[in-house]
Design a protein around this motif. Structure first.
Motif, PDB file in Angstrom:
ATOM      1  N   TYR A 159      22.746  11.198  21.566  1.00  0.00           N
ATOM      2  CA  TYR A 159      23.615  10.069  21.831  1.00  0.00           C
ATOM      3  C   TYR A 159      22.754   8.809  21.997  1.00  0.00           C
ATOM      4  O   TYR A 159      21.520   8.913  22.091  1.00  0.00           O
ATOM      5  CB  TYR A 159      24.447  10.330  23.089  1.00  0.00           C
ATOM      6  N   PRO A 160      23.367   7.626  22.016  1.00  0.00           N
ATOM      7  CA  PRO A 160      22.561   6.399  22.154  1.00  0.00           C
ATOM      8  C   PRO A 160      21.582   6.472  23.328  1.00  0.00           C
ATOM      9  O   PRO A 160      21.952   6.860  24.442  1.00  0.00           O
ATOM     10  CB  PRO A 160      23.621   5.320  22.368  1.00  0.00           C
ATOM     11  N   GLY A 161      20.332   6.140  23.031  1.00  0.00           N
ATOM     12  CA  GLY A 161      19.275   6.196  24.030  1.00  0.00           C
ATOM     13  C   GLY A 161      18.486   7.484  24.020  1.00  0.00           C
ATOM     14  O   GLY A 161      17.412   7.573  24.630  1.00  0.00           O
ATOM     15  N   ASP A 162      18.987   8.515  23.315  1.00  0.00           N
ATOM     16  CA  ASP A 162      18.269   9.787  23.242  1.00  0.00           C
ATOM     17  C   ASP A 162      17.142   9.721  22.212  1.00  0.00           C
ATOM     18  O   ASP A 162      17.232   9.028  21.199  1.00  0.00           O
ATOM     19  CB  ASP A 162      19.221  10.920  22.863  1.00  0.00           C
ATOM     20  N   VAL A 163      16.083  10.484  22.480  1.00  0.00           N
ATOM     21  CA  VAL A 163      14.890  10.511  21.632  1.00  0.00           C
ATOM     22  C   VAL A 163      14.604  11.945  21.220  1.00  0.00           C
ATOM     23  O   VAL A 163      14.797  12.884  22.018  1.00  0.00           O
ATOM     24  CB  VAL A 163      13.676   9.915  22.378  1.00  0.00           C
ATOM     25  N   PHE A 164      14.143  12.136  19.997  1.00  0.00           N
ATOM     26  CA  PHE A 164      13.806  13.475  19.496  1.00  0.00           C
ATOM     27  C   PHE A 164      12.574  13.367  18.612  1.00  0.00           C
ATOM     28  O   PHE A 164      12.407  12.387  17.886  1.00  0.00           O
ATOM     29  CB  PHE A 164      14.978  14.052  18.697  1.00  0.00           C
ATOM     30  N   VAL A 165      11.721  14.383  18.672  1.00  0.00           N
ATOM     31  CA  VAL A 165      10.480  14.393  17.883  1.00  0.00           C
ATOM     32  C   VAL A 165      10.546  15.477  16.820  1.00  0.00           C
ATOM     33  O   VAL A 165      10.925  16.620  17.100  1.00  0.00           O
ATOM     34  CB  VAL A 165       9.254  14.637  18.785  1.00  0.00           C
ATOM     35  N   PHE A 166      10.166  15.099  15.587  1.00  0.00           N
ATOM     36  CA  PHE A 166      10.058  16.039  14.481  1.00  0.00           C
ATOM     37  C   PHE A 166       8.571  16.197  14.144  1.00  0.00           C
ATOM     38  O   PHE A 166       7.952  15.270  13.615  1.00  0.00           O
ATOM     39  CB  PHE A 166      10.819  15.528  13.258  1.00  0.00           C
ATOM     40  N   PRO A 167       7.971  17.349  14.441  1.00  0.00           N
ATOM     41  CA  PRO A 167       6.535  17.535  14.200  1.00  0.00           C
ATOM     42  C   PRO A 167       6.163  17.405  12.726  1.00  0.00           C
ATOM     43  O   PRO A 167       6.968  17.717  11.836  1.00  0.00           O
ATOM     44  CB  PRO A 167       6.269  18.949  14.723  1.00  0.00           C
ATOM     45  N   ILE A 168       4.972  16.984  12.484  1.00  0.00           N
ATOM     46  CA  ILE A 168       4.464  16.740  11.137  1.00  0.00           C
ATOM     47  C   ILE A 168       4.648  17.967  10.247  1.00  0.00           C
ATOM     48  O   ILE A 168       4.378  19.098  10.638  1.00  0.00           O
ATOM     49  CB  ILE A 168       2.974  16.327  11.195  1.00  0.00           C
ATOM     50  N   GLY A 169       5.151  17.733   9.035  1.00  0.00           N
ATOM     51  CA  GLY A 169       5.212  18.764   8.020  1.00  0.00           C
ATOM     52  C   GLY A 169       6.345  19.765   8.146  1.00  0.00           C
ATOM     53  O   GLY A 169       6.452  20.666   7.306  1.00  0.00           O
ATOM     54  N   LEU A 170       7.226  19.632   9.165  1.00  0.00           N
ATOM     55  CA  LEU A 170       8.306  20.597   9.338  1.00  0.00           C
ATOM     56  C   LEU A 170       9.616  20.055   8.752  1.00  0.00           C
ATOM     57  O   LEU A 170       9.906  18.867   8.838  1.00  0.00           O
ATOM     58  CB  LEU A 170       8.502  20.933  10.819  1.00  0.00           C
ATOM     59  N   ILE A 171      10.411  20.947   8.183  1.00  0.00           N
ATOM     60  CA  ILE A 171      11.708  20.570   7.623  1.00  0.00           C
ATOM     61  C   ILE A 171      12.625  20.097   8.743  1.00  0.00           C
ATOM     62  O   ILE A 171      12.770  20.777   9.760  1.00  0.00           O
ATOM     63  CB  ILE A 171      12.343  21.757   6.885  1.00  0.00           C
ATOM     64  N   HIS A 172      13.262  18.943   8.552  1.00  0.00           N
ATOM     65  CA  HIS A 172      14.159  18.405   9.578  1.00  0.00           C
ATOM     66  C   HIS A 172      15.264  17.580   8.931  1.00  0.00           C
ATOM     67  O   HIS A 172      15.210  17.255   7.745  1.00  0.00           O
ATOM     68  CB  HIS A 172      13.379  17.568  10.598  1.00  0.00           C
ATOM     69  N   PHE A 173      16.279  17.238   9.730  1.00  0.00           N
ATOM     70  CA  PHE A 173      17.426  16.489   9.226  1.00  0.00           C
ATOM     71  C   PHE A 173      18.101  15.768  10.381  1.00  0.00           C
ATOM     72  O   PHE A 173      17.839  16.033  11.562  1.00  0.00           O
ATOM     73  CB  PHE A 173      18.440  17.433   8.559  1.00  0.00           C
ATOM     74  N   GLN A 174      19.013  14.844  10.038  1.00  0.00           N
ATOM     75  CA  GLN A 174      19.931  14.222  10.990  1.00  0.00           C
ATOM     76  C   GLN A 174      21.307  14.159  10.330  1.00  0.00           C
ATOM     77  O   GLN A 174      21.417  13.811   9.152  1.00  0.00           O
ATOM     78  CB  GLN A 174      19.494  12.806  11.385  1.00  0.00           C
ATOM     79  N   PHE A 175      22.351  14.494  11.118  1.00  0.00           N
ATOM     80  CA  PHE A 175      23.707  14.599  10.595  1.00  0.00           C
ATOM     81  C   PHE A 175      24.675  13.908  11.548  1.00  0.00           C
ATOM     82  O   PHE A 175      24.706  14.215  12.743  1.00  0.00           O
ATOM     83  CB  PHE A 175      24.070  16.081  10.448  1.00  0.00           C
TER      84      PHE A 175
END
Length: 219
Positions: A143-159
């Motif tokens: 939600y607004p203000g939330d933070v998430f980290v996607f480590p280098i080289g890993l498959i990721h997405f946002q929906f």
């Protein structure tokens, strides 16, 4: 044995160092086009520091929403070394991400050269990444203000799971993190991958693979 442990630690240290952009050896190195007949360098050539100006270190436009009228309903406005030459050798870049309502998707992809940290400023996003083998799926609703980290080289997405648009900003640990969109890379490269290979890898009928290749060949 001690020598072996020392060599192992040294190898690990070098592996971590080589996984990210190298540290700069000067205050900055504003990128310039490749000089004619120059040798290739890992990055871009440096502008004479005495000739640098404020424009080399600034970019305008991240306040402008990106066009999400496309097949996945998202848009990425990337600020990397190609549009902000002052980023050269500094090991960072930035992106604005816009998502259409009701399912705007930044599809599964990887950044081969950088870790991504994402902050949501508007809307609701379901995000996640998949670990190396054996694969685990790690996800969260943001939600607004939330933070998430996607480590280098890993498959990721946002929906985007909301009925309204969503906006996020991302920092990346490379001046040019690169991107490989999984579906496009598998079903849409030029020349195409042998459909027999994909049929066996994905356990699909060959005609299904060929339909997917036809769908992605002009994407």
């Amino acid at each position: 044995m001690k020598a072996f442990h020392f060599l192992l630690l040294l190898a690990l240290a070098f592996s971590f160092v080589s996984a990210f952009d190298p540290s700069p050896l000067q205050d900055f190195c504003v990128a310039i086009p490749e000089p004619k007949n120059a040798v290739f360098v890992n990055g871009k050539f440096c502008k004479n520091p005495n000739l640098t100006v404020a424009g080399d270190f600034s970019f305008s436009g991240l306040n402008i929403p990106g066009n999400t009228a496309n097949r996945v309903g998202s848009n990425v406005t990337l600020v990397n070394v190609d549009v902000l030459p002052g980023l050269n050798t500094l090991g960072i870049s930035l992106a604005r991400l816009d998502y259409a309502p009701n399912g705007g998707l930044n599809p599964p992809h990887i950044h081969p050269c950088g870790t991504e940290i994402l902050v949501v400023v508007e809307g609701t996003l379901h995000v996640g990444f998949v670990t190396s083998n054996p694969n685990r799926f790690i996800s969260k609703v943001l939600y607004p203000g939330d933070v998430f980290v996607f480590p280098i080289g890993l498959i990721h997405f946002q929906f985007n799971i909301a009925k309204t648009k969503a906006v996020a900003f991302a920092g990346l640990s490379s001046q040019n993190p690169g991107v490989i969109t999984i579906a496009d890379a598998i079903f849409g490269p030029d020349p195409p991958i042998n459909p027999d290979v994909l049929a066996k890898a994905f356990q699909l009928d060959k005609d299904v693979v060929e339909k997917l290749q036809k769908l992605f060949e002009n994407a």
